[in-house]
Design a protein around this motif. Structure first.
Motif, mmCIF file in Angstrom:
data_model
loop_
_atom_site.group_PDB
_atom_site.id
_atom_site.type_symbol
_atom_site.label_atom_id
_atom_site.label_comp_id
_atom_site.label_asym_id
_atom_site.label_seq_id
_atom_site.Cartn_x
_atom_site.Cartn_y
_atom_site.Cartn_z
ATOM 1 N N ILE A 41 24.314 58.472 71.133
ATOM 2 C CA ILE A 41 23.117 57.696 70.812
ATOM 3 C C ILE A 41 22.076 58.604 70.159
ATOM 4 C CG2 ILE A 41 21.326 56.181 71.787
ATOM 5 C CD1 ILE A 41 24.182 55.128 72.142
ATOM 6 N N ARG A 55 23.205 53.577 67.487
ATOM 7 C CA ARG A 55 24.502 54.128 67.874
ATOM 8 C C ARG A 55 25.360 54.254 66.626
ATOM 9 N NH1 ARG A 55 25.848 48.587 70.611
ATOM 10 N NH2 ARG A 55 27.272 47.691 69.091
ATOM 11 N N HIS A 66 23.934 52.223 74.693
ATOM 12 C CA HIS A 66 22.923 51.887 73.700
ATOM 13 C C HIS A 66 21.710 51.216 74.344
ATOM 14 C CE1 HIS A 66 21.920 49.655 69.703
ATOM 15 N NE2 HIS A 66 21.150 50.703 69.890
#
Length: 180
Positions: A41, A55, A66
């Motif tokens: 991320i 992401r 996420h």
């Protein structure tokens, strides 16, 4: 795409966010919090000063982290501006709480001795009367953990409902012994 993860994080005025690789630090009027973002991320600031959490792919691990990462960073922004509070109530004859300063409480919970509870760094207590208290801090996770530890001192029992409970918590009651 994650509905929570794709929502932008609006940074209010007076809050300073610094992104150093995977390390995000949020500084506001109530204090400073930091978080290390997990590897797939990424967090970036756009032109309007709004944070975007993205992401790289649709792998299972990326999707699962996420929304979590976005929520953790948003909780930090809310924590340094408004703070968090968990309210607790004490029920039972003779059960009470006494404030021994903003970071120390003394409980009488039906045991043969009083229980002294010390707050960790960043947590303060508010006591209203002898049966209501609040746990206040900027870190949402720490506030919830301290409130759960206080509740654990004497959980509400199902027959009379005596014990420490969250404000508004409903305790399912059981029927006692049936007499002859």
């Amino acid at each position: 795409m994650s509905r929570i993860g794709r929502m932008p994080i609006v940074v209010p005025s007076g809050v300073e966010v610094s992104i150093d690789g995977a390390h995000v630090t949020v500084k506001g009027p109530k204090g400073t919090l930091s978080h290390t973002v997990v590897s797939p991320i990424s967090v970036a600031r756009n032109d309007e000063g709004v944070l975007d959490v993205t992401r790289p792919d649709d792998e299972r691990e990326s999707r699962s982290r996420h929304g979590l990462t976005r929520t953790l960073i948003n909780n930090m922004v809310v924590g340094v501006t408004e703070g968090y509070e968990k309210r607790l109530e004490i029920q039972g004859v003779g059960y009470r709480v006494l404030s021994k300063g903003p970071t120390q409480l003394e409980f009488q919970l039906g045991y043969s001795h009083p229980i002294t509870f010390n707050a960790p760094d960043g947590i303060t207590f508010t006591v209203e009367g002898t049966t209501r208290l609040g746990v206040v801090g900027i870190d949402k996770q720490l506030v919830g953990e301290v409130a759960a530890n206080i509740r654990k001192l004497r959980k509400p029992e199902p027959y009379k409902g005596k014990g420490v409970r969250y404000a508004g918590e409903h305790v399912r009651r059981k029927v006692g012994k049936a007499g002859k």
